[in-house]
Design a protein around this motif. Structure first.
Motif, PDB file in Angstrom:
ATOM      1  N   LEU A 181      -2.091   4.171   1.661  1.00  0.00           N
ATOM      2  CA  LEU A 181      -2.878   2.948   1.843  1.00  0.00           C
ATOM      3  C   LEU A 181      -4.365   3.266   1.887  1.00  0.00           C
ATOM      4  CD1 LEU A 181      -0.776   1.033   4.549  1.00  0.00           C
ATOM      5  CD2 LEU A 181      -0.712   0.767   2.059  1.00  0.00           C
ATOM      6  N   LYS A 182      -4.686   4.391   2.488  1.00  0.00           N
ATOM      7  CA  LYS A 182      -6.090   4.817   2.568  1.00  0.00           C
ATOM      8  C   LYS A 182      -6.629   5.135   1.178  1.00  0.00           C
ATOM      9  CE  LYS A 182      -9.059   8.222   4.855  1.00  0.00           C
ATOM     10  NZ  LYS A 182      -9.081   9.396   5.788  1.00  0.00           N
ATOM     11  N   ILE A 183      -5.839   5.841   0.381  1.00  0.00           N
ATOM     12  CA  ILE A 183      -6.246   6.182  -0.981  1.00  0.00           C
ATOM     13  C   ILE A 183      -6.440   4.917  -1.810  1.00  0.00           C
ATOM     14  CG2 ILE A 183      -5.496   7.286  -3.133  1.00  0.00           C
ATOM     15  CD1 ILE A 183      -4.046   9.360  -1.372  1.00  0.00           C
ATOM     16  N   ALA A 184      -5.529   3.951  -1.622  1.00  0.00           N
ATOM     17  CA  ALA A 184      -5.607   2.702  -2.378  1.00  0.00           C
ATOM     18  C   ALA A 184      -6.727   1.792  -1.884  1.00  0.00           C
ATOM     19  CB  ALA A 184      -4.270   1.960  -2.303  1.00  0.00           C
ATOM     20  N   GLY A 185      -7.286   2.092  -0.724  1.00  0.00           N
ATOM     21  CA  GLY A 185      -8.376   1.285  -0.176  1.00  0.00           C
ATOM     22  C   GLY A 185      -7.927  -0.056   0.368  1.00  0.00           C
ATOM     23  N   ILE A 186      -6.695  -0.129   0.873  1.00  0.00           N
ATOM     24  CA  ILE A 186      -6.174  -1.419   1.365  1.00  0.00           C
ATOM     25  C   ILE A 186      -5.720  -1.328   2.826  1.00  0.00           C
ATOM     26  CG2 ILE A 186      -5.488  -2.226  -0.920  1.00  0.00           C
ATOM     27  CD1 ILE A 186      -2.610  -1.430  -0.231  1.00  0.00           C
ATOM     28  N   THR A 187      -6.178  -0.317   3.534  1.00  0.00           N
ATOM     29  CA  THR A 187      -5.768  -0.122   4.927  1.00  0.00           C
ATOM     30  C   THR A 187      -6.031  -1.362   5.777  1.00  0.00           C
ATOM     31  OG1 THR A 187      -6.179   2.249   4.777  1.00  0.00           O
ATOM     32  CG2 THR A 187      -6.067   1.299   6.983  1.00  0.00           C
TER      33      THR A 187
ATOM     34  N   MET B 172     -10.901   8.338  -8.058  1.00  0.00           N
ATOM     35  CA  MET B 172      -9.694   7.967  -7.324  1.00  0.00           C
ATOM     36  C   MET B 172      -8.641   7.448  -8.305  1.00  0.00           C
ATOM     37  SD  MET B 172      -9.299   5.236  -4.213  1.00  0.00           S
ATOM     38  CE  MET B 172     -10.616   6.063  -3.335  1.00  0.00           C
ATOM     39  N   THR B 173      -7.471   8.088  -8.394  1.00  0.00           N
ATOM     40  CA  THR B 173      -6.430   7.699  -9.330  1.00  0.00           C
ATOM     41  C   THR B 173      -5.094   7.654  -8.646  1.00  0.00           C
ATOM     42  OG1 THR B 173      -5.895   9.956  -9.996  1.00  0.00           O
ATOM     43  CG2 THR B 173      -7.695   8.888 -11.177  1.00  0.00           C
ATOM     44  N   GLU B 174      -4.127   7.028  -9.314  1.00  0.00           N
ATOM     45  CA  GLU B 174      -2.789   6.921  -8.776  1.00  0.00           C
ATOM     46  C   GLU B 174      -2.129   8.276  -8.614  1.00  0.00           C
ATOM     47  OE1 GLU B 174      -0.659   2.800  -9.755  1.00  0.00           O
ATOM     48  OE2 GLU B 174      -0.933   4.103 -11.479  1.00  0.00           O
ATOM     49  N   GLU B 175      -2.543   9.262  -9.414  1.00  0.00           N
ATOM     50  CA  GLU B 175      -1.907  10.554  -9.380  1.00  0.00           C
ATOM     51  C   GLU B 175      -2.043  11.227  -8.015  1.00  0.00           C
ATOM     52  OE1 GLU B 175       0.002  11.542 -11.743  1.00  0.00           O
ATOM     53  OE2 GLU B 175      -0.536   9.879 -13.050  1.00  0.00           O
ATOM     54  N   ARG B 176      -2.932  10.757  -7.185  1.00  0.00           N
ATOM     55  CA  ARG B 176      -3.117  11.349  -5.867  1.00  0.00           C
ATOM     56  C   ARG B 176      -2.128  10.813  -4.848  1.00  0.00           C
ATOM     57  NH1 ARG B 176      -9.151  10.523  -4.177  1.00  0.00           N
ATOM     58  NH2 ARG B 176      -8.327  11.534  -2.312  1.00  0.00           N
ATOM     59  N   PHE B 177      -1.462   9.744  -5.171  1.00  0.00           N
ATOM     60  CA  PHE B 177      -0.487   9.195  -4.240  1.00  0.00           C
ATOM     61  C   PHE B 177       0.681  10.161  -4.053  1.00  0.00           C
ATOM     62  CE2 PHE B 177      -1.984   4.877  -5.890  1.00  0.00           C
ATOM     63  CZ  PHE B 177      -2.827   4.680  -4.805  1.00  0.00           C
ATOM     64  N   ASN B 178       1.216  10.168  -2.847  1.00  0.00           N
ATOM     65  CA  ASN B 178       2.403  10.967  -2.543  1.00  0.00           C
ATOM     66  C   ASN B 178       3.434  10.034  -1.926  1.00  0.00           C
ATOM     67  OD1 ASN B 178       4.382  12.738  -1.767  1.00  0.00           O
ATOM     68  ND2 ASN B 178       3.088  13.946  -0.395  1.00  0.00           N
ATOM     69  N   PHE B 179       4.470   9.694  -2.693  1.00  0.00           N
ATOM     70  CA  PHE B 179       5.478   8.764  -2.214  1.00  0.00           C
ATOM     71  C   PHE B 179       6.688   9.461  -1.611  1.00  0.00           C
ATOM     72  CE2 PHE B 179       3.206   6.226  -5.451  1.00  0.00           C
ATOM     73  CZ  PHE B 179       2.736   5.222  -4.604  1.00  0.00           C
ATOM     74  N   GLY B 180       6.644  10.783  -1.539  1.00  0.00           N
ATOM     75  CA  GLY B 180       7.694  11.529  -0.845  1.00  0.00           C
ATOM     76  C   GLY B 180       9.023  11.503  -1.560  1.00  0.00           C
ATOM     77  N   GLY B 181       9.841  12.513  -1.268  1.00  0.00           N
ATOM     78  CA  GLY B 181      11.203  12.565  -1.771  1.00  0.00           C
ATOM     79  C   GLY B 181      11.332  12.783  -3.260  1.00  0.00           C
ATOM     80  N   SER B 182      10.215  12.944  -3.982  1.00  0.00           N
ATOM     81  CA  SER B 182      10.288  13.018  -5.431  1.00  0.00           C
ATOM     82  C   SER B 182      10.952  14.298  -5.927  1.00  0.00           C
ATOM     83  CB  SER B 182       8.875  12.905  -6.032  1.00  0.00           C
ATOM     84  OG  SER B 182       8.057  13.945  -5.551  1.00  0.00           O
ATOM     85  N   CYS B 183      10.767  15.400  -5.212  1.00  0.00           N
ATOM     86  CA  CYS B 183      11.333  16.681  -5.659  1.00  0.00           C
ATOM     87  C   CYS B 183      12.859  16.606  -5.695  1.00  0.00           C
ATOM     88  CB  CYS B 183      10.865  17.802  -4.731  1.00  0.00           C
ATOM     89  SG  CYS B 183      11.465  19.437  -5.231  1.00  0.00           S
ATOM     90  N   LEU B 184      13.455  16.145  -4.617  1.00  0.00           N
ATOM     91  CA  LEU B 184      14.913  16.020  -4.577  1.00  0.00           C
ATOM     92  C   LEU B 184      15.381  14.967  -5.571  1.00  0.00           C
ATOM     93  CD1 LEU B 184      17.669  16.657  -3.343  1.00  0.00           C
ATOM     94  CD2 LEU B 184      17.192  14.960  -1.566  1.00  0.00           C
ATOM     95  N   PHE B 185      14.681  13.838  -5.635  1.00  0.00           N
ATOM     96  CA  PHE B 185      15.064  12.748  -6.532  1.00  0.00           C
ATOM     97  C   PHE B 185      15.081  13.214  -7.979  1.00  0.00           C
ATOM     98  CE2 PHE B 185      13.704   9.053  -9.139  1.00  0.00           C
ATOM     99  CZ  PHE B 185      14.844   8.285  -8.973  1.00  0.00           C
ATOM    100  N   GLU B 186      14.058  13.974  -8.382  1.00  0.00           N
ATOM    101  CA  GLU B 186      13.939  14.416  -9.761  1.00  0.00           C
ATOM    102  C   GLU B 186      14.938  15.507 -10.117  1.00  0.00           C
ATOM    103  OE1 GLU B 186       9.968  15.609 -10.510  1.00  0.00           O
ATOM    104  OE2 GLU B 186       9.114  13.608 -10.216  1.00  0.00           O
ATOM    105  N   ASN B 187      15.279  16.355  -9.158  1.00  0.00           N
ATOM    106  CA  ASN B 187      16.098  17.530  -9.457  1.00  0.00           C
ATOM    107  C   ASN B 187      17.571  17.372  -9.119  1.00  0.00           C
ATOM    108  OD1 ASN B 187      14.156  19.707 -10.403  1.00  0.00           O
ATOM    109  ND2 ASN B 187      13.152  19.023  -8.534  1.00  0.00           N
TER     110      ASN B 187
END
Length: 245
Positions: free
Chosen positions: A131-137, A1-16
């Motif tokens: 939150l589920k990925i981070a185990g803090i639900t 389990m790593t941070e790379e699995r998180f999806n914070f959304g909006g990154s494609c538009l933000f980056e480009n």
């Protein structure tokens, strides 16, 4: 389990977005230079090229900012105990909520946002998955709410965080700050992060970064809302302010 699995959304538009603007200004500069025969008009292609280079540099900045190892919160004395009840005002898809959970292992977090549908940065679905990925639900209560009209009793929270929220409130910034002040317990602290003018914001926003609220103006608003300023510093695209009720 790593941070790379998180999806914070909006990154494609933000980056480009800076890259797209850079390309637009580059095409415009080429068009001006070759279409017009007047030397005086052709000279106008130079500032367009400079703006294009500015936005291409902004693409590099935003893509580095989006990496998970750059998604950190400043180290500040925010908590009063291991059992604090914390409000994340404008939690979005959970980036700051997860950041807080890493350094504060107990207690509960209230993650609040207006929430949008789909895969937007303020998507409740993305928040729940992260939150589920981070185990803090179990430690986080999700609440739909508006910072301009918080549905919490006075003196509810021991501490709070608000990342890139109050800067989006326009003329209602003071109202939002007053609401955050109201729901904090006496002596409670809040960490606020907002974009301010810097080389990084200029790289991303160019001349538009000049209209960002200044640090002095923010401090004036915090004082009007009733807060005392404990600490301030630079982080990512702006500044952090540690305030106390």
């Amino acid at each position: 389990m790593t941070e790379e699995r998180f999806n914070f959304g909006g990154s494609c538009l933000f980056e480009n977005f800076p890259w797209i603007l850079g390309l637009v200004f580059l095409i415009a500069s080429i068009g001006v230079f070759f279409y017009f025969k007047s030397l005086y008009i052709q000279i106008m292609s130079l500032p367009l090229i400079l703006l294009s280079a500015n936005f291409f540099m902004g693409t590099y900045v935003t893509r580095n900012f989006s990496k998970t190892d750059n998604m950190t919160l400043p180290f500040v004395d925010l908590f009063s105990s291991d059992e604090d009840l914390i409000l994340d005002a404008g939690c979005g898809s959970g980036r700051a909520t997860i950041g807080v959970s890493k350094v504060w292992k107990n207690g509960q977090i209230v993650a609040m946002d207006l929430f949008e549908s789909g895969e937007d940065i303020a998507s409740r679905n993305l928040l729940e998955e992260n939150l589920k990925i981070a185990g803090i639900t179990e430690r986080v209560r999700i609440v739909k709410g508006d910072v301009l009209n918080l549905e919490f009793e006075d003196n509810t929270f021991d501490a709070a965080i608000s990342v890139l929220l109050v800067n989006n409130l326009g003329k209602a910034k003071l109202k939002g700050l007053e609401e955050l002040f109201r729901v904090l317990k006496p002596g409670g602290k809040i960490l606020i992060i907002v974009p301010t003018f810097s080389l990084q914001t200029f790289a991303v926003m160019s001349v538009f970064s000049l209209i960002l609220t200044s640090s002095n103006k923010w401090q004036f608003l915090f004082e009007q809302a009733g807060f005392s300023l404990l600490d301030t510093g630079i982080i990512n695209f702006g500044k952090f302010f540690l305030l106390q009720k």
